[in-house]
Design a protein around this motif. Sequence first.
Motif, mmCIF file in Angstrom:
data_model
loop_
_atom_site.group_PDB
_atom_site.id
_atom_site.type_symbol
_atom_site.label_atom_id
_atom_site.label_comp_id
_atom_site.label_asym_id
_atom_site.label_seq_id
_atom_site.Cartn_x
_atom_site.Cartn_y
_atom_site.Cartn_z
ATOM 1 N N THR A 7 0.835 -1.205 0.000
ATOM 2 C CA THR A 7 0.000 0.000 0.000
ATOM 3 C C THR A 7 0.867 1.251 0.000
ATOM 4 O O THR A 7 1.982 1.253 0.513
ATOM 5 C CB THR A 7 -0.939 0.033 1.232
ATOM 6 O OG1 THR A 7 -0.129 -0.095 2.395
ATOM 7 C CG2 THR A 7 -1.953 -1.080 1.190
ATOM 8 N N THR A 8 0.354 2.282 -0.607
ATOM 9 C CA THR A 8 1.032 3.574 -0.657
ATOM 10 C C THR A 8 0.134 4.597 0.003
ATOM 11 O O THR A 8 -1.065 4.655 -0.274
ATOM 12 C CB THR A 8 1.271 3.968 -2.134
ATOM 13 O OG1 THR A 8 2.281 3.124 -2.668
ATOM 14 C CG2 THR A 8 1.740 5.403 -2.260
ATOM 15 N N HIS A 9 0.735 5.381 0.886
ATOM 16 C CA HIS A 9 -0.050 6.403 1.580
ATOM 17 C C HIS A 9 0.178 7.752 0.901
ATOM 18 O O HIS A 9 1.318 8.188 0.749
ATOM 19 C CB HIS A 9 0.371 6.454 3.053
ATOM 20 C CG HIS A 9 -0.398 7.443 3.844
ATOM 21 N ND1 HIS A 9 -1.663 7.198 4.312
ATOM 22 C CD2 HIS A 9 -0.104 8.705 4.216
ATOM 23 C CE1 HIS A 9 -2.105 8.266 4.947
ATOM 24 N NE2 HIS A 9 -1.176 9.196 4.910
ATOM 25 N N GLY A 139 -5.168 21.994 -9.925
ATOM 26 C CA GLY A 139 -5.689 20.714 -9.441
ATOM 27 C C GLY A 139 -4.991 20.222 -8.180
ATOM 28 O O GLY A 139 -4.257 20.956 -7.526
ATOM 29 N N GLN A 140 -5.223 18.950 -7.895
ATOM 30 C CA GLN A 140 -4.813 18.382 -6.623
ATOM 31 C C GLN A 140 -3.302 18.274 -6.434
ATOM 32 O O GLN A 140 -2.542 18.262 -7.405
ATOM 33 C CB GLN A 140 -5.419 16.992 -6.479
ATOM 34 C CG GLN A 140 -6.940 17.028 -6.310
ATOM 35 C CD GLN A 140 -7.517 15.652 -6.119
ATOM 36 O OE1 GLN A 140 -7.065 14.676 -6.720
ATOM 37 N NE2 GLN A 140 -8.531 15.558 -5.287
ATOM 38 N N VAL A 141 -2.931 18.187 -5.159
ATOM 39 C CA VAL A 141 -1.527 18.059 -4.774
ATOM 40 C C VAL A 141 -1.384 16.746 -4.008
ATOM 41 O O VAL A 141 -2.162 16.476 -3.093
ATOM 42 C CB VAL A 141 -1.122 19.226 -3.832
ATOM 43 C CG1 VAL A 141 0.353 19.140 -3.463
ATOM 44 C CG2 VAL A 141 -1.454 20.568 -4.468
ATOM 45 N N TYR A 142 -0.420 15.925 -4.410
ATOM 46 C CA TYR A 142 -0.152 14.679 -3.696
ATOM 47 C C TYR A 142 1.078 14.869 -2.817
ATOM 48 O O TYR A 142 2.102 15.384 -3.287
ATOM 49 C CB TYR A 142 0.150 13.531 -4.673
ATOM 50 C CG TYR A 142 -1.022 12.995 -5.470
ATOM 51 C CD1 TYR A 142 -2.325 13.409 -5.212
ATOM 52 C CD2 TYR A 142 -0.814 12.050 -6.478
ATOM 53 C CE1 TYR A 142 -3.390 12.907 -5.956
ATOM 54 C CE2 TYR A 142 -1.882 11.548 -7.218
ATOM 55 C CZ TYR A 142 -3.157 11.986 -6.954
ATOM 56 O OH TYR A 142 -4.205 11.491 -7.690
ATOM 57 N N VAL A 143 0.978 14.404 -1.568
ATOM 58 C CA VAL A 143 2.137 14.460 -0.676
ATOM 59 C C VAL A 143 2.420 13.049 -0.167
ATOM 60 O O VAL A 143 1.535 12.393 0.398
ATOM 61 C CB VAL A 143 1.888 15.430 0.502
ATOM 62 C CG1 VAL A 143 3.087 15.438 1.447
ATOM 63 C CG2 VAL A 143 1.628 16.845 -0.016
ATOM 64 N N LEU A 144 3.649 12.587 -0.410
ATOM 65 C CA LEU A 144 4.066 11.238 0.027
ATOM 66 C C LEU A 144 5.201 11.405 1.031
ATOM 67 O O LEU A 144 6.010 12.334 0.916
ATOM 68 C CB LEU A 144 4.541 10.413 -1.171
ATOM 69 C CG LEU A 144 3.490 10.182 -2.269
ATOM 70 C CD1 LEU A 144 3.594 11.234 -3.357
ATOM 71 C CD2 LEU A 144 3.628 8.810 -2.879
ATOM 72 N N ASN A 145 5.269 10.509 1.987
ATOM 73 C CA ASN A 145 6.264 10.654 3.057
ATOM 74 C C ASN A 145 7.668 10.284 2.631
ATOM 75 O O ASN A 145 8.633 10.676 3.276
ATOM 76 C CB ASN A 145 5.875 9.792 4.264
ATOM 77 C CG ASN A 145 4.656 10.351 4.958
ATOM 78 O OD1 ASN A 145 4.453 11.563 4.962
ATOM 79 N ND2 ASN A 145 3.840 9.474 5.526
ATOM 80 N N SER A 146 7.790 9.499 1.555
ATOM 81 C CA SER A 146 9.117 8.987 1.185
ATOM 82 C C SER A 146 9.101 8.500 -0.262
ATOM 83 O O SER A 146 8.037 8.146 -0.800
ATOM 84 C CB SER A 146 9.439 7.808 2.115
ATOM 85 O OG SER A 146 10.408 6.970 1.545
ATOM 86 N N LYS A 148 10.006 5.769 -1.014
ATOM 87 C CA LYS A 148 9.546 4.367 -0.925
ATOM 88 C C LYS A 148 8.101 4.247 -1.378
ATOM 89 O O LYS A 148 7.694 3.236 -1.940
ATOM 90 C CB LYS A 148 9.613 3.890 0.532
ATOM 91 C CG LYS A 148 10.918 3.337 0.957
ATOM 92 C CD LYS A 148 10.743 2.771 2.361
ATOM 93 C CE LYS A 148 12.097 2.479 2.946
ATOM 94 N NZ LYS A 148 12.038 2.158 4.362
ATOM 95 N N ASP A 149 7.312 5.298 -1.096
ATOM 96 C CA ASP A 149 5.894 5.258 -1.463
ATOM 97 C C ASP A 149 5.696 5.357 -2.973
ATOM 98 O O ASP A 149 4.661 4.965 -3.496
ATOM 99 C CB ASP A 149 5.131 6.391 -0.759
ATOM 100 C CG ASP A 149 4.984 6.123 0.729
ATOM 101 O OD1 ASP A 149 4.631 4.998 1.089
ATOM 102 O OD2 ASP A 149 5.249 7.042 1.513
ATOM 103 N N LEU A 150 6.680 5.929 -3.664
ATOM 104 C CA LEU A 150 6.588 6.035 -5.125
ATOM 105 C C LEU A 150 7.217 4.845 -5.815
ATOM 106 O O LEU A 150 6.921 4.553 -6.966
ATOM 107 C CB LEU A 150 7.341 7.281 -5.620
ATOM 108 C CG LEU A 150 6.605 8.573 -5.821
ATOM 109 C CD1 LEU A 150 7.529 9.587 -6.486
ATOM 110 C CD2 LEU A 150 5.355 8.403 -6.672
ATOM 111 N N LEU A 151 8.157 4.193 -5.124
ATOM 112 C CA LEU A 151 8.865 3.081 -5.757
ATOM 113 C C LEU A 151 9.039 1.923 -4.771
ATOM 114 O O LEU A 151 10.138 1.686 -4.256
ATOM 115 C CB LEU A 151 10.234 3.537 -6.279
ATOM 116 C CG LEU A 151 10.960 2.508 -7.157
ATOM 117 C CD1 LEU A 151 10.190 2.211 -8.430
ATOM 118 C CD2 LEU A 151 12.367 3.006 -7.498
#
Length: 161
Positions: A7-9, A139-146, A148-151
Amino acid sequence: MKEMNITTHIKVYNTTEELPTEDYELSKKATAALEDSYSPYSKFQVAAAIRFTDGTMIAGSNQENASYPLCLCAERVVMSAAAALYPGKPIEAMAITVKSKKRPISEPVSPCGACRQSIREEEIKLKHPIKLILFGEQGQVYVLNSGKDLLPLSFDPSFLE
Ligand code: THU
């Protein structure tokens, strides 16, 4: 056989103005850097701004070449600048944005696979996760913690041991 889910947050904001102040400032730094993009071939401007853990910010943009395979992505331009100008300084966040001369981009930018792998390497090298702030012209903005969440399942230096 068993199955596995990865899962990706992702935090989703409606606009960059909704971001925490320091991330909003970083998003503005990235947007300003779009003007420095050298992209006469793709007409696709990409910019990335980095904030280090001490609050210093730098930005970079994609730099193209008539010999197409030499084109440099904005993310790797700014990460190389970080390594050259501030070696060893951990990166806390990276804001990435795009602008196209062909159509308004209304979805968050999606960094290419090579940049995702390079972001992971920086995280491993500097022992610090990099918060990723991805947005288009609107439009929307995505924020990922690391990264790792993208790859997920990225190639890892430990494989080489
Ligand atoms: N590009 C980036 O700067 N970052 C990415 O993650 C994907 C693609 C650039 C490279 C090229 O100058 C243009 O976008 C079109 O591929």
